[in-house]
Write a protein that holds these residues in place. Structure first.
Motif, PDB file in Angstrom:
ATOM      1  N   SER A 111     -22.686  82.912 -94.945  1.00 27.48           N
ATOM      2  CA  SER A 111     -22.230  83.328 -93.540  1.00 27.48           C
ATOM      3  C   SER A 111     -21.306  84.597 -93.578  1.00 27.48           C
ATOM      4  CB  SER A 111     -21.323  82.205 -93.243  1.00 27.48           C
ATOM      5  OG  SER A 111     -20.344  81.826 -93.983  1.00 27.48           O
ATOM      6  N   PRO A 112     -20.853  85.184 -94.642  1.00 27.26           N
ATOM      7  CA  PRO A 112     -19.761  86.470 -94.487  1.00 27.26           C
ATOM      8  C   PRO A 112     -20.718  87.632 -94.084  1.00 27.26           C
ATOM      9  CG  PRO A 112     -19.213  85.391 -96.611  1.00 27.26           C
ATOM     10  CD  PRO A 112     -20.616  84.675 -95.944  1.00 27.26           C
ATOM     11  N   THR A 113     -20.162  88.601 -93.554  1.00 24.40           N
ATOM     12  CA  THR A 113     -20.727  89.714 -93.138  1.00 24.40           C
ATOM     13  C   THR A 113     -19.820  90.794 -94.012  1.00 24.40           C
ATOM     14  OG1 THR A 113     -19.151  90.101 -91.118  1.00 24.40           O
ATOM     15  CG2 THR A 113     -21.411  89.194 -90.964  1.00 24.40           C
ATOM     16  N   GLY A 114     -20.570  92.005 -93.945  1.00 26.75           N
ATOM     17  CA  GLY A 114     -19.951  93.021 -94.800  1.00 26.75           C
ATOM     18  C   GLY A 114     -20.379  93.234 -96.072  1.00 26.75           C
ATOM     19  N   ALA A 115     -20.033  94.172 -96.832  1.00 24.37           N
ATOM     20  CA  ALA A 115     -20.359  94.381 -98.458  1.00 24.37           C
ATOM     21  C   ALA A 115     -19.761  93.364 -99.206  1.00 24.37           C
ATOM     22  CB  ALA A 115     -19.728  95.755 -98.834  1.00 24.37           C
ATOM     23  N   ARG A 116     -20.550  92.814-100.154  1.00 21.37           N
ATOM     24  CA  ARG A 116     -20.360  91.924-101.138  1.00 21.37           C
ATOM     25  C   ARG A 116     -19.237  92.508-102.010  1.00 21.37           C
ATOM     26  NH1 ARG A 116     -24.798  88.514-104.406  1.00 21.37           N
ATOM     27  NH2 ARG A 116     -23.538  87.020-105.301  1.00 21.37           N
ATOM     28  N   PRO A 117     -18.051  91.540-102.174  1.00 22.73           N
ATOM     29  CA  PRO A 117     -17.148  92.004-103.139  1.00 22.73           C
ATOM     30  C   PRO A 117     -17.512  92.182-104.315  1.00 22.73           C
ATOM     31  CG  PRO A 117     -16.282  90.174-101.535  1.00 22.73           C
ATOM     32  CD  PRO A 117     -17.707  90.391-101.401  1.00 22.73           C
TER      33      PRO A 117
END
Length: 190
Positions: A111-117
């Motif tokens: 579900s998260p958005t953005g770059a994978r940490p």
């Protein structure tokens, strides 16, 4: 006293999700540091996280192989076995660092958005310059129920749980360190 059924697991939450593999690698190797020599995987008819579980179109069928196996525990075992090696010694052989395993338990969900940490691991503790072999437990998302690979191979798509895919050995330049994404594990062979 009322008896309540023990549900073993909720599908898509724990034991049959990809997050079980890096967690179990960490758990198993931590147990070894405490001199625990053996561990037991839950097994049973209808359990959602058996070490090897075959599914038919209608659900669990332990009598004959089906089209899909629960691969998360298998990936954990293979990662741990490759780390321990044939000598039975994890980390040191003949008095020198030989293997190291790194686990990033930060949950990367679908579900998260953005770059994978990711985290950077400085390998400055290793003396000398050179290259190490890297095998990775690669996972798309912590809540995935398939798609795991260990060193480029999957144990999900064959009826007999043998590996499929080409084995991928990466190289890590020790002076540059290692980047490890969330919900991944890597084993280095020095």
């Amino acid at each position: 006293m009322e008896r309540r059924p023990y549900w073993h697991d909720a599908s898509g939450v724990a034991g049959n999700t990809a997050s079980a593999a890096p967690w179990a690698v960490d758990y198993t190797l931590q147990a070894a540091t405490l001199s625990i020599a053996e561990d037991i995987d839950h097994e049973g008819i209808g359990y959602k996280y058996n070490f090897v579980r075959f599914l038919s179109a209608s659900g669990p069928d332990l009598r004959s192989p089906g089209t899909h196996s629960s691969a998360q525990p298998i990936h954990r075992r293979i990662a741990v076995d490759s780390f321990v090696g044939r000598s039975g010694h994890a980390r040191y052989e003949h008095g020198r660092l030989f293997r190291a395993v790194f686990v990033n338990l930060h949950a990367w969900l679908a579900s998260p958005t953005g770059a994978r940490p990711s985290v950077h691991i400085d390998l400055g503790f290793v003396r000398g310059a050179g290259v190490a072999g890297d095998a990775r437990l690669v996972i798309g998302h912590a809540d995935d129920t398939e798609g795991l690979t260990w060193a480029g191979q999957s144990y999900e798509d064959s009826g007999d749980v043998s590996p499929t895919g080409r084995m991928v050995d990466e190289e890590v330049v020790l002076s540059e360190g290692l980047d490890l994404r969330s919900t991944e594990a890597a084993s280095l062979l020095f």
